[in-house]
Design a protein around this motif. Structure first.
Motif, mmCIF file in Angstrom:
data_model
loop_
_atom_site.group_PDB
_atom_site.id
_atom_site.type_symbol
_atom_site.label_atom_id
_atom_site.label_comp_id
_atom_site.label_asym_id
_atom_site.label_seq_id
_atom_site.Cartn_x
_atom_site.Cartn_y
_atom_site.Cartn_z
ATOM 1 N N ARG A 204 -3.225 12.848 -8.419
ATOM 2 C CA ARG A 204 -2.558 14.033 -7.866
ATOM 3 C C ARG A 204 -3.056 15.283 -8.577
ATOM 4 N N PRO A 205 -3.037 16.423 -7.869
ATOM 5 C CA PRO A 205 -3.406 17.686 -8.516
ATOM 6 C C PRO A 205 -2.362 18.074 -9.563
ATOM 7 N N GLU A 206 -2.732 18.975 -10.406
ATOM 8 C CA GLU A 206 -1.766 19.515 -11.376
ATOM 9 C C GLU A 206 -0.596 20.147 -10.618
ATOM 10 N N GLY A 207 0.598 19.899 -11.079
ATOM 11 C CA GLY A 207 1.786 20.445 -10.447
ATOM 12 C C GLY A 207 2.398 19.539 -9.393
ATOM 13 N N PHE A 208 1.788 18.353 -9.171
ATOM 14 C CA PHE A 208 2.301 17.435 -8.152
ATOM 15 C C PHE A 208 2.653 16.065 -8.730
ATOM 16 N N SER A 209 3.063 16.056 -9.977
ATOM 17 C CA SER A 209 3.524 14.800 -10.575
ATOM 18 C C SER A 209 4.799 14.333 -9.881
ATOM 19 N N LEU A 210 4.954 13.034 -9.787
ATOM 20 C CA LEU A 210 6.227 12.487 -9.343
ATOM 21 C C LEU A 210 7.250 12.638 -10.473
ATOM 22 N N GLY A 211 8.534 12.440 -10.148
ATOM 23 C CA GLY A 211 9.591 12.668 -11.123
ATOM 24 C C GLY A 211 9.438 11.803 -12.360
ATOM 25 N N THR A 212 9.799 12.355 -13.511
ATOM 26 C CA THR A 212 9.687 11.627 -14.768
ATOM 27 C C THR A 212 10.495 10.334 -14.739
ATOM 28 N N ASP A 213 11.686 10.380 -14.133
ATOM 29 C CA ASP A 213 12.520 9.178 -14.078
ATOM 30 C C ASP A 213 11.855 8.084 -13.241
ATOM 31 N N VAL A 214 11.204 8.474 -12.146
ATOM 32 C CA VAL A 214 10.523 7.499 -11.288
ATOM 33 C C VAL A 214 9.307 6.922 -12.012
ATOM 34 N N MET A 215 8.537 7.776 -12.671
ATOM 35 C CA MET A 215 7.371 7.302 -13.416
ATOM 36 C C MET A 215 7.790 6.352 -14.528
ATOM 37 N N ASP A 216 8.853 6.692 -15.234
ATOM 38 C CA ASP A 216 9.329 5.819 -16.321
ATOM 39 C C ASP A 216 9.790 4.469 -15.775
ATOM 40 N N LEU A 217 10.490 4.482 -14.654
ATOM 41 C CA LEU A 217 10.952 3.237 -14.045
ATOM 42 C C LEU A 217 9.758 2.399 -13.596
ATOM 43 N N ALA A 240 -12.508 4.879 -8.352
ATOM 44 C CA ALA A 240 -13.555 3.934 -8.750
ATOM 45 C C ALA A 240 -12.998 2.509 -8.838
ATOM 46 N N GLY A 241 -13.569 1.605 -8.040
ATOM 47 C CA GLY A 241 -13.207 0.202 -8.099
ATOM 48 C C GLY A 241 -11.864 -0.157 -7.490
ATOM 49 N N ALA A 242 -11.247 0.752 -6.725
ATOM 50 C CA ALA A 242 -9.905 0.488 -6.180
ATOM 51 C C ALA A 242 -9.966 -0.560 -5.072
ATOM 52 N N ASP A 243 -8.932 -1.401 -5.032
ATOM 53 C CA ASP A 243 -8.781 -2.385 -3.957
ATOM 54 C C ASP A 243 -7.954 -1.827 -2.799
ATOM 55 N N ILE A 244 -7.049 -0.917 -3.108
ATOM 56 C CA ILE A 244 -6.189 -0.267 -2.121
ATOM 57 C C ILE A 244 -6.164 1.225 -2.420
ATOM 58 N N VAL A 245 -6.273 2.049 -1.389
ATOM 59 C CA VAL A 245 -6.006 3.482 -1.501
ATOM 60 C C VAL A 245 -4.830 3.787 -0.580
ATOM 61 N N TYR A 246 -3.735 4.221 -1.174
ATOM 62 C CA TYR A 246 -2.528 4.566 -0.419
ATOM 63 C C TYR A 246 -2.403 6.083 -0.453
ATOM 64 N N ALA A 247 -2.659 6.724 0.684
ATOM 65 C CA ALA A 247 -2.628 8.188 0.756
ATOM 66 C C ALA A 247 -1.266 8.669 1.229
ATOM 67 N N LYS A 248 -0.797 9.744 0.634
ATOM 68 C CA LYS A 248 0.476 10.333 1.061
ATOM 69 C C LYS A 248 0.586 11.742 0.503
ATOM 70 N N ALA A 249 1.006 12.666 1.348
ATOM 71 C CA ALA A 249 1.328 14.015 0.884
ATOM 72 C C ALA A 249 2.737 14.024 0.298
ATOM 73 N N TRP A 250 2.929 14.778 -0.765
ATOM 74 C CA TRP A 250 4.279 14.990 -1.288
ATOM 75 C C TRP A 250 4.339 16.322 -2.006
ATOM 76 N N SER A 251 5.532 16.823 -2.154
ATOM 77 C CA SER A 251 5.733 18.126 -2.791
ATOM 78 C C SER A 251 5.887 17.965 -4.295
ATOM 79 N N GLY A 252 5.543 19.025 -5.004
ATOM 80 C CA GLY A 252 5.791 19.068 -6.436
ATOM 81 C C GLY A 252 7.110 19.761 -6.729
ATOM 82 N N ALA A 253 7.451 19.830 -7.996
ATOM 83 C CA ALA A 253 8.737 20.421 -8.392
ATOM 84 C C ALA A 253 8.829 21.893 -8.008
ATOM 85 N N LEU A 254 7.680 22.584 -7.889
ATOM 86 C CA LEU A 254 7.714 24.010 -7.586
ATOM 87 C C LEU A 254 8.275 24.314 -6.200
#
Length: 337
Positions: A204-217, A240-254
């Motif tokens: 993801r680009p800078e500013g589009f991280s998923l929520g910290t709680d979701v990442m930790d889980l 590089a070397g991926a078996d699956i690419v799952y594409a999805k748009a999502w919003s960042g916290a901003l």
């Protein structure tokens, strides 16, 4: 009461059972009468094609009767919260759900993130209000934070395609879109792949991280299943070397702070994150996934969608089979089918 709000709220054996049943239903194309005499009310507060069609058909395939309600389209609009109802909405969600729970044996509900009220979206407040008001099981058809029906279908599509997915690499790639979109699908895709023991990279680009709680889980889940979860702001390295690419748009916290037009301008500047054939060539003949609907030429190039390695239509097909498995579990009829 067996609500399905998020798979993370349930024991792993429920997940494994439903995943196996979803695979069974695709293999056998089985219809049953185990839910004869049952009914489900499907409440759509947001648009739907796959979820609505697959859930109605899933109920029919099990012998149950579905009824679809779209508030404000042939029914009263719904009011929320505790304020006096002085606006256009004529019915409060508490009474609406209370009535439906007396008619039906389960309620399915779709209610997207507002992208305006951060606290309400993070707490899944709308879904929580419906669960609280219901006296029958509630199935989350996509909420502010999770999409468990999509999650189960995705897992079934991956296990059919890859066999044992443990140790295989899945890239969950942010993709451009003209509008800010919720995080429910990427949240669920991330947890799904972590639960399957995959090596997951969130690109993801800078500013589009998923929520910290979701990442930790997700990281905790991956550690239990033998997988891993990392992040990257470089698509070329991530793919590089991926078996699956799952594409999805999502919003960042901003998105909660930016005016809509400013957010649209920000998104327009990142069209180079589109999934292209060049990127897919860097994978290990990786399979392309997307939950649909997908904007061709914006999120992904048409040649990627039309490749024999694209499995987005298999994903969509599995929505029917996954939801049959979910309804079986909700109504306690899995062992009888």
């Amino acid at each position: 009461m067996p609500n399905l709000t998020s798979w993370s709220d349930l024991p792993d054996d429920v997940w494994q059972h439903c995943l196996g049943r979803a695979r069974h239903f695709r293999d056998t194309r089985e219809w049953t009468s185990g839910a004869k005499g049952k009914s489900i009310a499907l409440l759509f507060l947001n648009p739907s094609l796959r979820t609505r069609a697959s859930m109605e058909l899933a109920a029919h395939h099990l012998g149950a009767a579905p009824v679809v309600i779209t508030p404000g389209q042939g029914t009263w609009g719904l009011a929320w919260g505790e304020d006096a109802m002085t606006g256009d909405a004529a019915e409060h969600v508490h009474e609406a759900i209370g009535v439906l729970a007396r008619y039906a044996d389960a309620i399915g509900v779709r209610t997207f993130a507002s992208l305006t009220d951060y606290d309400a979206d993070q707490s899944d407040a709308a879904l929580g209000a419906i669960v609280e008001a219901s006296g029958v099981p509630v199935v989350n058809l996509e909420s502010a934070k999770w999409h468990p029906c999509q999650e189960l279908a995705d897992a079934a599509a991956i296990t059919e395609t890859l066999g044992d997915p443990r140790g295989k690499k899945l890239v969950l790639s942010w993709a451009p879109h003209p509008k800010a979109l919720p995080q429910a699908v990427p949240n669920s895709a991330l947890l799904m792949a972590a639960r399957l023991g995959m090596e997951v990279v969130v690109a993801r680009p800078e500013g589009f991280s998923l929520g910290t709680d979701v990442m930790d889980l997700a990281k905790k889940t991956a550690s239990l299943s033998g997988g891993s979860v990392t992040e990257s702001a470089d698509q070329d390295i991530a793919f590089a070397g991926a078996d699956i690419v799952y594409a999805k748009a999502w919003s960042g916290a901003l998105v909660y702070d930016n005016p809509e037009e400013e957010e649209s301008r920000r998104l327009a500047r990142m069209d180079d994150w589109r999934i292209t054939n060049r990127l897919m060539m860097q994978t290990d003949r990786g399979h392309f996934m997307h939950c649909l609907p997908v904007r061709r030429g914006v999120v992904v190039d048409a040649e990627v969608l039309e490749s024999e390695d694209a499995i987005h239509l298999l994903q969509a097909e599995y929505r029917l089979h996954a939801q049959k498995a979910i309804l079986e579990w909700v109504w306690g009829m899995g062992s009888e089918s």
